[in-house]
Design an enzyme around this catalytic site. Structure first.
Site, PDB file in Angstrom:
ATOM      1  N   SER A  33       0.840  -1.201   0.000  1.00  0.00           N
ATOM      2  CA  SER A  33       0.000   0.000   0.000  1.00  0.00           C
ATOM      3  C   SER A  33       0.872   1.247   0.000  1.00  0.00           C
ATOM      4  CB  SER A  33      -0.843  -0.015   1.277  1.00  0.00           C
ATOM      5  OG  SER A  33      -1.399   1.246   1.514  1.00  0.00           O
ATOM      6  N   LYS A  59       2.261  -4.086   6.524  1.00  0.00           N
ATOM      7  CA  LYS A  59       2.627  -4.036   5.094  1.00  0.00           C
ATOM      8  C   LYS A  59       4.130  -3.832   4.950  1.00  0.00           C
ATOM      9  CE  LYS A  59      -1.450  -4.528   3.224  1.00  0.00           C
ATOM     10  NZ  LYS A  59      -1.783  -5.811   2.607  1.00  0.00           N
ATOM     11  N   TYR A  85      -1.635  -1.355  10.888  1.00  0.00           N
ATOM     12  CA  TYR A  85      -1.937  -1.917   9.566  1.00  0.00           C
ATOM     13  C   TYR A  85      -0.767  -1.644   8.607  1.00  0.00           C
ATOM     14  CZ  TYR A  85      -3.454  -1.332   4.730  1.00  0.00           C
ATOM     15  OH  TYR A  85      -3.494  -1.346   3.361  1.00  0.00           O
TER      16      TYR A  85
HETATM   17  C1  UD1 Z   1      -6.758   4.970   3.890  1.00  0.00           C
HETATM   18  C2  UD1 Z   1      -5.737   4.534   4.910  1.00  0.00           C
HETATM   19  C3  UD1 Z   1      -4.584   3.874   4.173  1.00  0.00           C
HETATM   20  C4  UD1 Z   1      -5.104   2.705   3.371  1.00  0.00           C
HETATM   21  C5  UD1 Z   1      -6.176   3.207   2.404  1.00  0.00           C
HETATM   22  C6  UD1 Z   1      -6.821   2.100   1.599  1.00  0.00           C
HETATM   23  C7  UD1 Z   1      -5.990   6.098   6.794  1.00  0.00           C
HETATM   24  C8  UD1 Z   1      -5.351   7.194   7.567  1.00  0.00           C
HETATM   25  N1  UD1 Z   1      -5.303   5.679   5.697  1.00  0.00           N
HETATM   26  O1  UD1 Z   1      -6.148   5.879   3.009  1.00  0.00           O
HETATM   27  O2  UD1 Z   1      -3.628   3.447   5.102  1.00  0.00           O
HETATM   28  O3  UD1 Z   1      -4.048   2.122   2.648  1.00  0.00           O
HETATM   29  O4  UD1 Z   1      -7.213   3.868   3.143  1.00  0.00           O
HETATM   30  O5  UD1 Z   1      -7.659   1.322   2.378  1.00  0.00           O
HETATM   31  O6  UD1 Z   1      -7.058   5.612   7.118  1.00  0.00           O
HETATM   32  N2  UD1 Z   1     -12.185  11.444   4.006  1.00  0.00           N
HETATM   33  C9  UD1 Z   1     -13.221  12.284   4.376  1.00  0.00           C
HETATM   34  N3  UD1 Z   1     -14.350  11.728   4.903  1.00  0.00           N
HETATM   35  C10 UD1 Z   1     -14.513  10.377   5.067  1.00  0.00           C
HETATM   36  C11 UD1 Z   1     -13.447   9.513   4.687  1.00  0.00           C
HETATM   37  C12 UD1 Z   1     -12.293  10.076   4.169  1.00  0.00           C
HETATM   38  O7  UD1 Z   1     -13.128  13.502   4.225  1.00  0.00           O
HETATM   39  O8  UD1 Z   1     -15.568   9.942   5.557  1.00  0.00           O
HETATM   40  C13 UD1 Z   1     -10.970  12.023   3.366  1.00  0.00           C
HETATM   41  C14 UD1 Z   1      -9.676  11.715   4.095  1.00  0.00           C
HETATM   42  O9  UD1 Z   1      -9.377  12.693   5.041  1.00  0.00           O
HETATM   43  C15 UD1 Z   1      -8.688  11.689   2.911  1.00  0.00           C
HETATM   44  C16 UD1 Z   1      -9.527  11.180   1.730  1.00  0.00           C
HETATM   45  O10 UD1 Z   1     -10.875  11.418   2.106  1.00  0.00           O
HETATM   46  O11 UD1 Z   1      -8.266  12.986   2.597  1.00  0.00           O
HETATM   47  C17 UD1 Z   1      -9.341   9.699   1.455  1.00  0.00           C
HETATM   48  O12 UD1 Z   1      -9.557   8.949   2.645  1.00  0.00           O
HETATM   49  P1  UD1 Z   1      -9.661   7.362   2.635  1.00  0.00           P
HETATM   50  O13 UD1 Z   1     -10.607   6.925   1.574  1.00  0.00           O
HETATM   51  O14 UD1 Z   1      -9.936   6.910   4.037  1.00  0.00           O
HETATM   52  O15 UD1 Z   1      -8.231   6.886   2.162  1.00  0.00           O
HETATM   53  P2  UD1 Z   1      -6.775   7.270   2.758  1.00  0.00           P
HETATM   54  O16 UD1 Z   1      -6.860   7.982   4.038  1.00  0.00           O
HETATM   55  O17 UD1 Z   1      -6.000   7.897   1.665  1.00  0.00           O
END
Ligand code: UD1
Length: 339
Positions: free
Chosen positions: A125, A153, A149
């Site tokens: 990842s 990895k 997690y």
């Molecule tokens: C997350 C994990 C990462 C993992 C990846 C794939 C964290 C900190 N990181 O990545 O380790 O490899 O998923 O499973 O959890 N966001 C919102 N509202 C939400 C959800 C997310 O605003 O309800 C924003 C987050 O702040 C971020 C973006 O959307 O900026 C993407 O978030 P997300 O889909 O959870 O992925 P990652 O954080 O990049």
């Protein structure tokens, strides 16, 4: 000659199995359905007209996994998707994450050696880059992690490096996924998170389809074009396709290599909400809230190495990803059925 696909009924695993079957490859899935459902096998068959060989198996049970190798002597290598993957849960249950993700992988490596199947494509990842010093992220950037997690990895990456160093007969291809979203265009397979989704896209899909009231946007004071977090979203069908290239790459060489799988383009949370709303024609209410601990401003791949060594690049754009996510969500509002 067949490929063992661990976690082959999961989100990325199932899409990869579909493409492997369509390409005429022999597949043996080993899965314990810890985060998937048996009906995924029916859906794979509906799409491809073929039912993959399936073994119900917890990879942490070495004897059970050995039975899989014994029953399928044609296994020459594996794609290793199986593992626990929720960041928040890993913070609450670190021992379970280390135990599950590391024991399963060590069993797989040990038995691959015993049964002469010393080729592995591993699901890593972009989380192994921690807080990158700059973007786009290249494969030679420093590695570091911020949660259990991610640590698992990273430890598996180190483990594979040592395995290959100790036995030059091994071939390992480590794929570092950015943010996989979308679904198969048929709407038959897709992402089915348990409970309330942690990741952005499944959450947006549920809001668009009336299952949740609004999207919580975690922070709008990041150093990005609109203040919300920027990520490299990649269509799961593109990602699956990259695995077929990676299997061939692993067959063609020995040693270990690390490859980013992303599009090279970053989109913000608000870009995603806009695109999804436009493509689906559905309203997506949202509210700006505090940052989520551990999140970074922006994260997107330099995809050049994937093109150079695998001959692969992503073909689908953000609209395709949103359209296919919405198609899956509207056809399966409650995910896969139990039976
Ligand atoms: C997350 C994990 C990462 C993992 C990846 C794939 C964290 C900190 N990181 O990545 O380790 O490899 O998923 O499973 O959890 N966001 C919102 N509202 C939400 C959800 C997310 O605003 O309800 C924003 C987050 O702040 C971020 C973006 O959307 O900026 C993407 O978030 P997300 O889909 O959870 O992925 P990652 O954080 O990049």
């Amino acid at each position: 000659m067949s490929i063992l696909v661990t976690g082959g009924t999961g989100f990325i695993g199932s899409h990869t199995v579909v493409q492997m079957l369509q390409a005429g490859m022999d597949v043996v899935i080993a899965d314990n359905f810890s985060n998937s459902k048996p009906c995924v096998l029916d859906r794979i068959e509906q799409i491809t007209g073929k039912r993959p060989a399936f073994e119900l198996c917890d990879l942490c049970d070495k004897d059970a996994l050995e039975q899989v190798f014994k029953k399928h002597p044609g296994i020459t290598g594996s794609i290793h998707f199986a593992g626990l993957k929720a960041v928040g849960e890993s913070v609450r249950m670190p021992v379970e994450y280390y135990r599950n993700n590391l024991n399963s992988t060590m069993n797989l490596i040990t038995l691959s050696e015993k049964y002469n199947a010393k080729r592995i494509v591993f699901s890593s990842s972009a989380t192994v880059y921690g807080k990158p010093k700059s973007v786009p992220i290249r494969e030679d950037f420093e590695r570091s992690c911020t949660n259990p997690y991610g640590e698992t990895k990273l430890i598996i990456e180190y483990l594979l490096e040592d395995v290959v160093r100790a036995d030059p007969e091994w071939s390992a291809v480590v794929l570092r996924y950015f943010n996989p979203i979308g679904a198969h265009p048929s709407g038959l397979i897709g992402e089915d998170p348990k409970g309330i989704p942690n990741n952005l896209l499944p959450y947006v899909s549920k809001v668009a389809n009336g299952k949740l009231p609004y999207v919580h946007v975690f922070g709008n004071d990041y150093a990005t074009h609109d203040g919300t977090g920027v990520r490299d979203y990649i269509h799961v069908v593109d990602l699956a396709d990259a695995h077929l290239h990676a299997v061939r790459y692993a067959e063609s060489r020995k040693g270990i290599d690390f490859i980013n799988l992303g599009t090279g383009t970053g989109y913000s949370v608000l870009d995603i909400i806009d695109a999804y709303s436009r493509v689906s024609g559905k309203k997506i209410p949202y509210q700006i809230e505090a940052r989520r601990p551990g999140d970074i401003d922006e994260c997107y791949a330099c995809p050049d190495k994937a093109l150079k060594v695998l001959g692969w690049k992503a073909r689908f754009n953000l609209d395709d990803m949103c359209r296919d996510s919405d198609n899956w969500q509207s056809k399966n509002p409650d995910g896969y059925p139990e039976k």
